[in-house]
Design an enzyme around this catalytic site. Sequence first.
Site, short mmCIF file in Angstrom:
data_model
loop_
_atom_site.label_atom_id
_atom_site.label_comp_id
_atom_site.label_asym_id
_atom_site.label_seq_id
_atom_site.Cartn_x
_atom_site.Cartn_y
_atom_site.Cartn_z
N GLU A 189 -1.78 -9.38 2.99
CA GLU A 189 -1.67 -9.84 4.42
C GLU A 189 -2.89 -10.13 5.08
O GLU A 189 -3.11 -11.07 5.81
CB GLU A 189 -0.84 -9.17 5.45
CG GLU A 189 -1.28 -7.49 5.68
CD GLU A 189 -0.80 -6.50 4.62
OE1 GLU A 189 -0.31 -7.09 3.51
OE2 GLU A 189 -0.95 -5.50 4.75
N CYS A 241 0.94 -1.31 0.02
CA CYS A 241 -0.15 0.11 -0.07
C CYS A 241 0.84 1.39 -0.04
O CYS A 241 1.35 1.69 -0.93
CB CYS A 241 -1.04 -0.21 1.15
SG CYS A 241 -2.53 1.01 0.95
N HIS A 297 -3.47 -5.26 0.01
CA HIS A 297 -2.96 -5.71 1.35
C HIS A 297 -2.97 -7.18 1.40
O HIS A 297 -4.06 -7.64 2.04
CB HIS A 297 -3.53 -5.22 2.66
CG HIS A 297 -3.29 -3.61 2.77
ND1 HIS A 297 -2.42 -3.12 3.71
CD2 HIS A 297 -4.12 -2.70 2.69
CE1 HIS A 297 -2.38 -1.97 3.64
NE2 HIS A 297 -3.52 -1.47 2.99
N1 GLN Z 1 -2.12 6.70 2.55
C1 GLN Z 1 -1.95 6.11 1.49
C2 GLN Z 1 -3.54 6.03 0.92
O1 GLN Z 1 -4.25 6.57 1.55
C3 GLN Z 1 -1.62 4.42 1.68
C4 GLN Z 1 -2.60 4.01 2.48
C5 GLN Z 1 -2.26 2.48 3.13
O2 GLN Z 1 -1.02 2.30 3.33
N2 GLN Z 1 -3.25 1.64 3.99
O3 GLN Z 1 -3.65 5.93 -0.28
#
Ligand code: GLN
Length: 526
Positions: free
Chosen positions: A500, A376, A498
Amino acid sequence: MKYVVVTGGVMSGLGKGITTASIGRLLKNRGYRITAVKIDPYLNIDAGTMNPAQHGEVFVLDDGGEVDLDLGNYERFLDINLSSDHNITTGKVYQTVIERERRGDFLGGTVQIIPHITDEIKDSIARAAHKLLDGNHEADICLVEVGGTVGDIESMPFLEAVRQMHGELPRDDMVLVHVTLVPVDTMGDHKTKPTQHSVKALRELGLAPDIIVARSDCIISAATKKKITAFCDVPQRAVISAITAPDIYQVPMEMEKEGLADVVTEYLSLETREPDTEWYRVVSKEYTNRVTVGIVTKYGIEDVYISIKEALKHAGRSLSIEVDIRWFDAESFEPGDLAEVDGILVPGGFGKRGIEGKIRAIEYARTYKKPYLGLCLGFQLAVIEYSRNVLGWGDATSEEMGEGTHVIAILPEQEDVYMLGGTMRLGNWDITLKDGTLTRRLYGTPEIVERHRHRYEVNPKYIPDIEEAGLVFSANCGMRMEACEIDEHPFFLATQFHPEFKSRPTHPSPPYIGFVQACRTNRNSA
Ligand code: GLN
């Protein structure tokens, strides 16, 4: 539907979530279908707006629910997919009741905690319990974990609802498990007084435990169990000694030895069945190798990254590789410190703090050819690092972080969002994997579904330039870039999603398997 209700006494942090998940696993090993509900007695509607440094990781479900990390434990132990309905909060309960009041559903009546709030709690539990598992069958047993500690003002309406359910259901449809602490004094003796007091507090609320799970640093003797039996009206076989296991996935085995499953099945009048041992085989696989993974973070709190830690463990176990984790503070580490680790991981995150350090870690991984897994924010920063150091766009950054060339920009549908709760791009989205890429090889299939939680994306405007320079976007969801990799690197993979959140001991996540394997190869060649 049968219910196993788990309450906690004495203090928080006794591992009630793992105990609940382990009871579920023991029953699942006996062929029962299990579902689980977590009650969080706070006024937030969900965990999405809570600071993970205070409350631990925000876990994300298929339906986009941002929930308590215990739901992650349930999913991992029980290998099921839960929904937002499986996390009941005070906020959700009151919101529903107040909305109904405004609609006029109670016209003429006084709306009260009892019966209106307690009825809504009971309805929410029943709704979640009866929800079909993976859309096709109902569970046989629903675990209900009541968050907080007995005696807290916050959990009172929930315990009252449980008391009512207990009276309404046939006697053998509900078993009440109370998790307490049995501390050891300086003489090495187990002290049962805190347990006695917390059982007393539970009784004052009209609930009597059927089973006591006593957490302690060392095994509780028969004499101590006898004492608990005498004071708490629980038969000795229903006093379960629970010491801290070396690995959470071993907890069901420890509880099996203590006879917990037999007592639960007896109370619920379930037939006695031989447990299946597949779970034990998976979680006890011997390690023959080890690797060290460096995780670069802004929070030095491991609970924030619990799903990542577990996903590394699942992948490692399946490969017989023990994964040690070294935490690096994004604001203070020296890139040279990373020489000691076999692979580098940059997890998700929000806000500006620590991002320059994370970008330096990614640059180190890319240029020194260390395996890299970005998740992410770790994906977005990989794109920024590449733009700055390969394309030479020195001011490349994310719109989230401030001025510059926004290679990462706000998702168009997020531009007008002003309510922060539950409004990110969340949960499952279908993803297409590009042929001939590492990502495609790891998943072994062209279409996948993974969970998300973000507001920003790779800016479509810059995709052609970035690709031209050599970064491969290996996965997409329509116009949205979902993963990137670098061809001439031994293992450089970052995902907008994600993975995970879907990793289970029994189904490790493909990117994590690839990463741990690459860490092993890197260590061998070092
Ligand atoms: N802050 C980033 C976004 O909002 C990444 C979010 C995250 O890592 N879950 O896109």
